[in-house]
Design a protein around this motif. Sequence first.
Motif, mmCIF file in Angstrom:
data_model
loop_
_atom_site.group_PDB
_atom_site.id
_atom_site.type_symbol
_atom_site.label_atom_id
_atom_site.label_comp_id
_atom_site.label_asym_id
_atom_site.label_seq_id
_atom_site.Cartn_x
_atom_site.Cartn_y
_atom_site.Cartn_z
ATOM 1 N N ARG A 105 47.832 41.932 48.173
ATOM 2 C CA ARG A 105 49.085 41.183 48.122
ATOM 3 C C ARG A 105 48.862 39.729 48.536
ATOM 4 O O ARG A 105 49.431 38.801 47.930
ATOM 5 C CB ARG A 105 50.120 41.860 49.019
ATOM 6 N N GLU A 136 47.172 37.946 45.757
ATOM 7 C CA GLU A 136 48.099 37.672 44.655
ATOM 8 C C GLU A 136 48.996 36.487 44.981
ATOM 9 O O GLU A 136 49.279 35.638 44.115
ATOM 10 C CB GLU A 136 48.910 38.948 44.392
ATOM 11 N N LYS A 137 49.461 36.397 46.242
ATOM 12 C CA LYS A 137 50.316 35.259 46.631
ATOM 13 C C LYS A 137 49.545 33.936 46.569
ATOM 14 O O LYS A 137 50.060 32.908 46.118
ATOM 15 C CB LYS A 137 50.858 35.495 48.030
ATOM 16 N N ALA A 150 49.116 32.961 42.991
ATOM 17 C CA ALA A 150 50.376 32.471 42.436
ATOM 18 C C ALA A 150 50.662 31.039 42.887
ATOM 19 O O ALA A 150 51.126 30.192 42.094
ATOM 20 C CB ALA A 150 51.506 33.408 42.846
ATOM 21 N N TYR A 185 45.291 34.527 38.759
ATOM 22 C CA TYR A 185 46.569 35.095 39.204
ATOM 23 C C TYR A 185 46.808 36.439 38.533
ATOM 24 O O TYR A 185 47.229 37.411 39.187
ATOM 25 C CB TYR A 185 47.711 34.134 38.881
ATOM 26 N N GLU A 186 46.584 36.542 37.223
ATOM 27 C CA GLU A 186 46.782 37.797 36.521
ATOM 28 C C GLU A 186 45.852 38.892 37.052
ATOM 29 O O GLU A 186 46.254 40.061 37.180
ATOM 30 C CB GLU A 186 46.548 37.595 35.021
ATOM 31 N N ALA A 223 47.264 39.973 40.411
ATOM 32 C CA ALA A 223 48.495 40.737 40.229
ATOM 33 C C ALA A 223 48.181 42.155 39.757
ATOM 34 O O ALA A 223 48.806 43.135 40.215
ATOM 35 C CB ALA A 223 49.402 40.028 39.227
#
Length: 406
Positions: free
Chosen positions: A140, A143-144, A147, A174-175, A178
């Motif tokens: 997580r 991912e943040k 982003a 980012y993808e 995620a």
Amino acid sequence: MDIVLPKRSPLRKRLWMGAAALGVLALIFGLSRLKPAAPEVDRQSLLLDRVQEGAMVFQVRGTGTLVPVDVRMITAQVPCKVERILLFPGTEVREDSIIAELSSPELQQSAQDAFWSLKRAESDYSVSALNQKGTVASARAAEKEAAATLKAYQKLFKEGLQSESDVLRANAKYEDCAARLATEEARMALFEGRGGQLAPARAALEQARAQYALKQAQTASLHVRAGMAGMLQQVPLQVGQQLAPGANLAKVAKPMPLKAELKVSETQAKDIQVGQAVAVDTRNGIVQGRVIRIDPSVQNGTVTVDASLEGALPKGARPDLSVEGIIELDHADRAIKVGRPVQAQSFATLSLFKLSPDGREATRIKVRLGRASVSTIEVLEGLHPGDQVILSDTSAWDGVDRIRIH
């Protein structure tokens, strides 16, 4: 002076001898044709009955005992030894009454092993859960961060301060982050879920819990409890006795309600059906009931039939009381019937002695019988209403067809 006798003719002598021989032969033949004298029988020693026509109820009789409806058999769950017997047959018990105490060192050891196995499984599950939560948190955070980087690159690209290739690389990262986060969150949901396919750690924990619960229940069974309120009927134990799994420990039953457990001859049980009426004689009154169960097996030539008891029971009715039950199979509005002779069976042909109109003689005749009841039997051929016959045992006169009655 000698007297000269005339000589007899030889032919005349032979004629006399032939006539005498014929006479002897005729006498022997006549005697052989004489019937033996009919034996005399005392009327008081005979069981007589008169053939009747009318309604007939077909019944069968069974003997047995009253037994409780609610019965609990307590058996040993593990190999064990009897340490103490606290209650004995005839004692009223509650659900939590302790009847006996058992011991099993092997069970105590396996219960300890199950306890520590459960602790290890809980620890492994906790560690696995923490590791998985840490992996999700790390995914997580990544991912943040991806982003935020992508958002900054897109803003700089609009201002002409960032190249398009940098934006594309930031978007690809980012993808990837995620997708990794989605995978770890799905794995966490599967790990924590109780439905569907369980994670290995969760499965190991559930197995350890079930094993420990089983050992706890087996340990608790070493204190033999009644399990229901009622009367303690059997405790077939001795202190120091070694028991195998499945051994009978005790029998507890509720004194009421009761049912009749009847034994019926296998030859008469073929027409019995569930729901038929039963009259149960307790020797202190008759109770009406219904057939509620028919044992499918035959034991010692009899079939066990259970009958319910409807209405108030007579005084003295208690478990194991000997009773007699009469089961009503069918009825006929019109039938030719007679008292049931000794050893008479349904749909059989036998010989009976039929009395003469004056009752002084009885002659053997063939009679074809139909359906039998407890004390009467249906007559199909050989007798008519009003005829009087002998029902008692006549095997002593098997060699004669006629007897005299005085």
